[in-house]
Structures are given as structure tokens and as C-alpha cells.
Write an enzyme that holds these catalytic residues in place. Structure first.
Site, PDB file in Angstrom:
ATOM      1  N   ARG A   1      36.407  38.687  50.141  1.00 42.71           N
ATOM      2  CA  ARG A   1      37.821  38.557  50.484  1.00 42.71           C
ATOM      3  C   ARG A   1      38.639  39.280  49.430  1.00 42.71           C
ATOM      4  O   ARG A   1      39.269  38.670  48.572  1.00 42.71           O
ATOM      5  CB  ARG A   1      38.226  37.071  50.556  1.00 42.71           C
ATOM      6  CG  ARG A   1      39.575  36.826  51.204  1.00 42.71           C
ATOM      7  CD  ARG A   1      40.159  35.509  50.788  1.00 42.71           C
ATOM      8  NE  ARG A   1      40.389  35.432  49.348  1.00 42.71           N
ATOM      9  CZ  ARG A   1      41.462  35.925  48.730  1.00 42.71           C
ATOM     10  NH1 ARG A   1      42.389  36.551  49.404  1.00 42.71           N
ATOM     11  NH2 ARG A   1      41.584  35.803  47.416  1.00 42.71           N
TER      12      ARG A   1
ATOM     13  N   ASP B   1      41.822  33.252  41.918  1.00 43.71           N
ATOM     14  CA  ASP B   1      42.539  33.162  43.185  1.00 43.71           C
ATOM     15  C   ASP B   1      43.053  31.748  43.430  1.00 43.71           C
ATOM     16  O   ASP B   1      44.101  31.560  44.048  1.00 43.71           O
ATOM     17  CB  ASP B   1      41.629  33.588  44.346  1.00 43.71           C
ATOM     18  CG  ASP B   1      41.062  34.969  44.135  1.00 43.71           C
ATOM     19  OD1 ASP B   1      41.848  35.924  44.083  1.00 43.71           O
ATOM     20  OD2 ASP B   1      39.835  35.096  43.992  1.00 43.71           O
TER      21      ASP B   1
ATOM     22  N   TYR C   1      45.740  47.945  38.875  1.00 41.09           N
ATOM     23  CA  TYR C   1      45.634  46.650  39.553  1.00 41.09           C
ATOM     24  C   TYR C   1      46.485  46.742  40.819  1.00 41.09           C
ATOM     25  O   TYR C   1      46.733  47.829  41.325  1.00 41.09           O
ATOM     26  CB  TYR C   1      46.078  45.550  38.571  1.00 41.09           C
ATOM     27  CG  TYR C   1      45.891  44.145  39.074  1.00 41.09           C
ATOM     28  CD1 TYR C   1      44.723  43.759  39.725  1.00 41.09           C
ATOM     29  CD2 TYR C   1      46.896  43.192  38.906  1.00 41.09           C
ATOM     30  CE1 TYR C   1      44.554  42.472  40.191  1.00 41.09           C
ATOM     31  CE2 TYR C   1      46.734  41.896  39.361  1.00 41.09           C
ATOM     32  CZ  TYR C   1      45.567  41.541  40.008  1.00 41.09           C
ATOM     33  OH  TYR C   1      45.416  40.271  40.464  1.00 41.09           O
TER      34      TYR C   1
ATOM     35  N   LYS D   1      40.522  43.922  37.248  1.00 39.17           N
ATOM     36  CA  LYS D   1      40.876  42.668  36.589  1.00 39.17           C
ATOM     37  C   LYS D   1      40.413  42.638  35.134  1.00 39.17           C
ATOM     38  O   LYS D   1      41.119  42.138  34.259  1.00 39.17           O
ATOM     39  CB  LYS D   1      40.255  41.493  37.357  1.00 39.17           C
ATOM     40  CG  LYS D   1      40.995  41.117  38.621  1.00 39.17           C
ATOM     41  CD  LYS D   1      42.131  40.165  38.312  1.00 39.17           C
ATOM     42  CE  LYS D   1      42.826  39.746  39.588  1.00 39.17           C
ATOM     43  NZ  LYS D   1      43.374  38.388  39.549  1.00 39.17           N
TER      44      LYS D   1
END
Length: 593
Positions: free
Chosen positions: A158, A271, A105, A176
Site C-alpha cells: 500500500r 502510517d 519524498y 523515508k
């Protein structure tokens, strides 16, 4: 699962036929398995002879990982280990989570995504592109694992602070999804990383012959929305109850999609909501250290994207809740007044021309307060607003310079400074800089990891606001309770629970969160608290409220056997059981010889 001594771990019972679930891995570019897996990373020494796993395989795997120097090579090694021996890989992932995390990660996943089209990797997830329109459901039905309960999806617009990476965004979904297993014990066979390929506006990728995604600009507007709607409908028809995590969508789409699908789907945006949760937990922990209530804080955000305004909204909800519990009613509008935001044009305020013209972005409008006037830069905003908490979500490296940190210290004996942008090259400041410029008084929390420092003769550790503390536990609780939806108050419960897990002694040494080495223990407590809230508030489905969800609440310590997976799970429940037939030992032997 607690830490185990490597010398005591025996993997002799692991069947060598499980080295490959399908066929021996090959290079996606050269179709030459030996050139990548034997020469580049030399995994063959991890196995004895013709693929037979030895008693010391776990030890040798960890030793090889530690001896690999470059982070991206560690990343590649771990991916290859997962292919060659998934049981050993997941054993290491779940017992050495803190050590492996930076390489599956952030920060390493950022580099992996930037160069994903160049890397010798086999994609672990599912690509769904514009070319699949009309056939998305059929493509889901053809996926090799059909008992999927958790999916992480991105459209690559993004990625972290790196911008539009198109189909390379698959790397973030793959990274993730691993954390659901590592942190919360979700069976990896129930997890699916997805990348929606809708084109890219990254000119460099479009011009690169190695890029594997669609070679066209991103679709927008109605065409984009229709594609997403078909994907969501197909997902619902395929798996009526599946937890879907939105990841690294662009600001505009991130908010729109969350508002559209959250009210009637088991979904969240990490996010926006996950980052808000871990940041609020860090703030509540820091306030325990300084002995101040949240109601006395002024929070200044440098950056006003989805992460920042999501944090601001959760802070406001926390203020409303705390006020109600104390008998002091506070409206959500009043609570938002505690949060100020800066974007590329300066302080967001009611007096700014774009606010007056009605052209301010939708997610910024609630935080366009009146009474201060426009402030063009961060330093002037700190000196004027005198914030008690400074949060960076700008992806602008070194934005928190010495003048800014010293200005924070002028009004705060212990300034709370959170440079949350990642990867490390995008962080607003480092722990060393913040500690030096504040003379060691800073309460620090960052998006990417930094090394501890010796301050005033005592070792101090920088906290890392890692979403992995919360989203796997929240997601697994939603799966166990079959939650119908995941509103913001779920993340408020998670933040408050996490903030109470650190002792005052740990807080004084900089630990705003429990050690990540305890992540399974932390996840169990968070899952129990969140599951209890979901059942009590009616979010759980009727079936779960009398079954799995209630068991999760009544027996939180039983979550591991009742709802979690480990590489040592019995054959009936183990996703990594040896499904390959003995006849596959012949090609395995040839590859490793």
C-alpha cells in the site's frame, strides 16, 4: 544545522577519491554509465576536469537542481548526486531540506515508486524476497554496512495512496530513510532501506517485462507470517538493538504486525503512529488558534484505514490524558466517542449490518458507535454529526467538494479541514478550494504541499502534515536511549511538544507547524522531550539511562555533537569520508571526460 550562504561554503577540502565509494555507477539496464549520468542529467559539469571537486561545486549542484523542470528529473538528479558526491548531496539535503524534500519524498516519491522499474537508478537498499527464506540472516550479514541502527521496511502493498506496487516499494523505503539524516542528523551509514518482496497483485507490473520483482501473486496467511517472523528474528540476531520502522504495509498486515512486535521490539508503524502524531499536533495547534479545548471537538474521518483509525486512537488517548490532568476522568471508550469514521459503505456505526454481524474489520470496531444510524455519504454525515474537524484519509480526489466545505462552515466559524491523502492527485481538496469555499476562514492541513495564497490582503500558508516532523526525531531518540519499545504515549508526548512550537502570530497565517527550514532545531527539541519521557518511563535500556539517553535529556542543545551527524563531521565519525583509493581516479576521469 542552520542555513548557510552557498557562496561561503567551501568544499575544496573534499577529497575527489570520495566521488565513488565502490566503483563508478552504471545503468542497471544498459551497464552504460555515460548514457545516464553524462547525457541524461549531465552531472559532469558539476566537477572540474578529471573529477576534482571545485570550490563552487555546491553552488553548481543547487543551480542544476533548480534548473531541472520535471519533478521526476529532480528526483533522478538528486539520486545521481548522492552517488557522485555524497558529501555535497548531504550538505544540500541538510541545509536546503525544505527545498529538496518534495523531490526525495512526497509527492515526487509517489511517481518514482510507480515507475521505479523503468527508472535508470541503482537501488540503494536491500531486497529480501521469498527466495531468501532460510538465508535472511546470512544476507543481512553480507550487507556492505554493518553498523546499522535504523531500518525502514515495506512490503510494497500500500504505497501512499497508490496501492500495491510490489518491489517498486523500495522507493518509499529509500525516501523515508533519507529523512532520518535530513531531519534528525542520523548518520546515513547507520541507515538501511529494506523492501520485502512477497509478490504483487498488481497485474500491470506482473505483465511488464521490466518489472524486477517476483512474478507471482502476494503470499498471505501462514506463509506470509512465517516469512516475516524469520525476517524479524534475523534482524534481531544481526543487530540486537535496531530501530525498525514499518512503512506502507496493507491495512490488515499493518495492524497485525504492529500488535505482534511492538510490545517487545523497538519498532513503530509510521502510517499508523507517525501520521497520528503529526495530525494530533496539527489539531492541537489549530485549537490554539480558535481557543477551544480538545474535549469539545467532534472529529469526522472520511476513510477508515490504518492512518485514520491510528489518528482516532491517539486523539482518544490525548483526551484521556487531558481529562486525567484536569481531574475529570474519561475512559478510552468515552474518548473514542469523539471520533466518527466513514468508509466505502458509509458511516461506521453499531446499527450497520456488518457491525451487527461481527464482520466489521478489527480496527474499525472501537469506533462503531450507536445512536446515529447509518449515513450513506459524506455530506449527510457532516449535516447530521456537525463535526468541528473534518479529516480526509480516503485517497479520493475532490471528496471534499464545495457542498461539504460549505456545510462545515455552517456550524464552524473557523472549520478545521485536513485533507491528508497523498500524493497530491489523491488529496480530498486543495488549499485554494478550501480557502475559496470557506471565504478564507478554514484552518487547513494537508498531506501533500500546496502553494500559499493571498487571503484578505494577507499571505496565508497551508500547513503540511508531514510525518518527517516527528518520525526521525522519535526514532533517533529511541536509538540514543536504546529504547526497548515505542508505545503510543511516546507519540503523544511528541505531538504535544510539536504543537507548542508555533506562535499565535504564525498560527494566524496558517502555520500550524514550525517552518520546515527549522527542522533540525525542531528535531532537537522533540528528541529531548521524547528521550526524557523514555528514560522517566523506563523505556530506555539500563545502559542508556545512565549514558546516552540521560545526556540527551540534560544537554538537548548538545544533541548535534553528541548524537547527530553532518557532512562536516570529523573523519573519525564521518560516514562519508574518502574511503575510495586514489587508484579510482582513473575510471572516474574516463567517465567524466
Amino acid at each position: 544545522m542552520g542555513q548557510q550562504s552557498l557562496s561561503s561554503v567551501s568544499v575544496a577540502s573534499l577529497d575527489s577519491a570520495s566521488l565513488w565509494q565502490d566503483s563508478p555507477p552504471t545503468s542497471p539496464r544498459t551497464n552504460d554509465s555515460s548514457s545516464i549520468y553524462n547525457k541524461a542529467l549531465d552531472l559532469s559539469s558539476i566537477f572540474d576536469g578529471y573529477g576534482k571537486i571545485g570550490n563552487t561545486v555546491t553552488y553548481h549542484a543547487l543551480r542544476r537542481f533548480r534548473s531541472t523542470r520535471k519533478p521526476i528529473q529532480k528526483y533522478l538528479f538528486l539520486r545521481d548526486l548522492q552517488l557522485f558526491n555524497p558529501r555535497v548531496y548531504f550538505h544540500l539535503l541538510m541545509t536546503r531540506t525544505e527545498e529538496l524534500l518534495p523531490y526525495i519524498y512526497t509527492p515526487t516519491v509517489g511517481e518514482a515508486c510507480e515507475t521505479y522499474h523503468e527508472l535508470p537508478v541503482l537501488t540503494q537498499g536491500l531486497y529480501i524476497s521469498l527466495r531468501d527464506r532460510g538465508n535472511i540472516f546470512r544476507k543481512l550479514k553480507a550487507w556492505k554496512q554493518q553498523d546499522v541502527r535504523v531500518a525502514v521496511v515495506t512490503d510494497g502493498e500500500r504505497i501512499l495512496g497508490l496501492g500495491d506496487l510490489g518491489a517498486n516499494g523500495m522507493g518509499i523505503s529509500e525516501g523515508k530513510i533519507q529523512l532520518y539524516t535530513a531531519a534528525a542528523g542520523v548518520n546515513p551509514a547507520h541507515c538501511l532501506p529494506i523492501c520485502l518482496d512477497v509478490g504483487t497483485n498488481n497485474a500491470a507490473l506482473l505483465a511488464d517485462p521490466r518489472y524486477k520483482g517476483l512474478r507471482q501473486p502476494r503470499v498471505v496467511g501462514e506463509e506470509y507470517d512465517e516469512f516475516i517472523e524469520e525476517f524479524m528474528a534475523a534482524l534481531r540476531d544481526w543487530q540486537p538493538h535496531l530501530l525498525l520502522q514499518f512503512e506502507d504495509f496493507g491495512n490488515n498486515n499493518a495492524f497485525r504486525l504492529l500488535e505482534r512486535y511492538q510490545p517487545h521490539a523497538c519498532t513503530f508503524n509510521d502510517d499508523i503512529q507517525g501520521t497520528a502524531c503529526i495530525t494530533l499536533a496539527g489539531i492541537l495547534s489549530a485549537l490554539r488558534a480558535v481557543g477551544q479545548p480538545l474535549s469539545q471537538q467532534r472529529v469526522l474521518f472520511f476513510g477508515a484505514g490504518e492512518a485514520g483509525t491510528g489518528i482516532g486512537e491517539l486523539i482518544a488517548q490525548a483526551l484521556v490524558k487531558q481529562g486525567s490532568e484536569a481531574g475529570q476522568q474519561m475512559s478510552i471508550t468515552e474518548a473514542r466517542q469523539h471520533c466518527w469514521f466513514m468508509d466505502s459503505k458509509g458511516l461506521i456505526c453499531a446499527e450497520r449490518p456488518d457491525a451487527q454481524a461481527g464482520s466489521l474489520a478489527h480496527h474499525k470496531v472501537p469506533f462503531a458507535h450507536a445512536g446515529v444510524g447509518h449515513l450513506p455519504d459524506l455530506l449527510s454525515a457532516v449535516r447530521t454529526l456537525k463535526p468541528t474537524i473534518l479529516i480526509g484519509v480516503s485517497t479520493i480526489h475532490h471528496a471534499f467538494n464545495q457542498q461539504v466545505v460549505e456545510a462545515m462552515c455552517e456550524v464552524n466559524p473557523q472549520p478545521i479541514i485536513f485533507p491528508l491523502s497523498n500524493p497530491t492527485c489523491k488529496s480530498e481538496c486543495s488549499f485554494e478550494q478550501a480557502a475559496q469555499w470557506s471565504r478564507g476562514s478554514v484552518l487547513f492541513d494537508s498531506g501533500s504541499p500546496f502553494q500559499p495564497l493571498c487571503i484578505n490582503g494577507e499571505e496565508c500558508h497551508p500547513a503540511q502534515a508531514n510525518n518527517a516532523y516527528v518520525f526521525p526525531a522519535v526514532g533517533h531518540a529511541a536509538v540514543l536511549t536504546r529504547a526497548k519499545t515505542i508505545p503510543n504515549d511516546v507519540f503523544l508526548v511528541a505531538a504535544e511538544t510539536l504543537a507548542g512550537m508555533t506562535s499565535l502570530q504564525e498560527l494566524r497565517r496558517g502555520f500550524l507547524f514550525p517552518s520546515f527550514s527549522r527542522i533540525r532545531e525542531v528535531s532537537v527539541k522533540l528528541m529531548a522531550a521524547v528521550a526524557a519521557h523514555m528514560v522517566a518511563s523506563g523505556l530506555a535500556s539500563p545502559r542508556a539511562s545512565t549514558g546516552t539517553g540521560r545526556r540527551a535529556v540534560r544537554r538537548p542543545c548538545g544533541m548535534c555533537p553528541a548524537g547527530s551527524w553532518s557532512p562536516a563531521t570529523t573523519e573519525a565519525g564521518c560516514a562519508m569520508k574518502a574511503t575510495a583509493a586514489r587508484r579510482k581516479l582513473a575510471p572516474a576521469a574516463a567517465l567524466l571526460a
